[in-house]
Design an enzyme around this catalytic site. Sequence first.
Site, PDB file in Angstrom:
ATOM      1  N   ASP A  85       0.655  -1.326  -0.204  1.00  0.00           N
ATOM      2  CA  ASP A  85       0.263  -0.495  -0.103  1.00  0.00           C
ATOM      3  C   ASP A  85       0.995   0.873  -0.238  1.00  0.00           C
ATOM      4  O   ASP A  85       2.363   0.716  -0.655  1.00  0.00           O
ATOM      5  CB  ASP A  85      -1.379   0.153   1.558  1.00  0.00           C
ATOM      6  N   HIS A  86       0.515   2.230   0.362  1.00  0.00           N
ATOM      7  CA  HIS A  86       0.796   4.025  -0.057  1.00  0.00           C
ATOM      8  C   HIS A  86       2.491   3.847   0.378  1.00  0.00           C
ATOM      9  O   HIS A  86       3.215   3.511   1.661  1.00  0.00           O
ATOM     10  CB  HIS A  86       0.149   4.593   1.549  1.00  0.00           C
ATOM     11  N   HIS A 182      -7.648   9.043   5.796  1.00  0.00           N
ATOM     12  CA  HIS A 182      -7.031   7.790   6.325  1.00  0.00           C
ATOM     13  C   HIS A 182      -7.264   7.461   7.603  1.00  0.00           C
ATOM     14  O   HIS A 182      -7.216   9.511   8.455  1.00  0.00           O
ATOM     15  CB  HIS A 182      -6.057   7.410   5.913  1.00  0.00           C
ATOM     16  N   GLY A 183      -7.993   6.929   8.903  1.00  0.00           N
ATOM     17  CA  GLY A 183      -7.860   6.425  10.360  1.00  0.00           C
ATOM     18  C   GLY A 183      -9.321   6.912  10.618  1.00  0.00           C
ATOM     19  O   GLY A 183     -10.432   6.872  10.040  1.00  0.00           O
ATOM     20  N   HIS A 211      -9.635   4.154  -1.379  1.00  0.00           N
ATOM     21  CA  HIS A 211      -8.893   4.239  -0.710  1.00  0.00           C
ATOM     22  C   HIS A 211      -9.996   5.161   1.161  1.00  0.00           C
ATOM     23  O   HIS A 211     -10.480   5.763   1.833  1.00  0.00           O
ATOM     24  CB  HIS A 211      -7.814   5.207   0.115  1.00  0.00           C
ATOM     25  N   THR A 236      -7.330   1.096   9.536  1.00  0.00           N
ATOM     26  CA  THR A 236      -8.042   1.585  10.752  1.00  0.00           C
ATOM     27  C   THR A 236      -8.862  -0.033  11.868  1.00  0.00           C
ATOM     28  O   THR A 236      -8.325  -0.058  12.588  1.00  0.00           O
ATOM     29  CB  THR A 236      -8.296   2.821  11.227  1.00  0.00           C
TER      30      THR A 236
END
Length: 288
Positions: A85-86, A182-183, A211, A236
């Site tokens: 991933d990233h 994200h998160g 994402h 997460t």
Amino acid sequence: MGTGVKKMLQKALEEGYAVGSFSARYLTNIGPVLEAAVRQSSPVIVQVSQKEMKRYGSTCGQFADEYRRCIREMDIRVPAALHLDHTKDLDIIQAAIDAGFDSVMIDASEQPLEKNMEIVKKVVAMAHAKGVEVEAEIGKISANDLIETDSTTQLYTDPQEAGYFAKETAVDFLAVSVGTVHGAYGTRKPHIELERIREIREQVSVPLVLHGASGVPDEAVRESIRRGICKVNYATELRIAYSDGVKDVLNRNPDTIDPKKYGTAGKEHVKAFVMEKMKNCGCAGKAV
């Protein structure tokens, strides 16, 4: 090592579902994710990012070795793939290619469009030479926990630019910025630009990736899939599920000192979460 991700995603696009891509983060979570796929007869993508490996003290080689061990010892026969991933560091991308990852993500989304494309083309050449597929990102997906990315800003993907980008770079699948982060969301409410997904889909022929799906309502994810999303990333919430399992054991039996007992509970919670999301993405039962 596994099944081509693009092949998985093209099938998903044709049949109107998405494949779940789950950030194991810890080596011990690879098995539960794969077991969930078997239980649901679902294709699955196991992933890890550059920042996750650094934070939790692992390497591309260790992740690939553990993934292969699980595939072999658990006799996994559903379509499965290992994805980086990233990642911004080309040396880490090369390490993942050398370790046998099925696909890699180059995240140069903070760069201007042409510079992003220049970097992506370089990675595509590196990866395709070894039969590895490439995900890239256009637009900027913000983050609340900064584990996967450094970005705290949001820049939605422009559909016309996305079409140009995909065609010129020969990328295999494309992450788009349509409102997710994200998160954990906390007090911030999830929002997805659904019409933008449809507009991007009209311009881009390669599979699209969502994402930051952790915390997004299931119906919003399903609607994103109806608009053209083929791969949905979860990270997460796997960590939350594992922690919930540990807490459950320790709350009921505070004198427990055997890590195996609460570790097993954590992994069972991860498996249950992954199974639930596979059903919501529509990939359960699609392993044939």
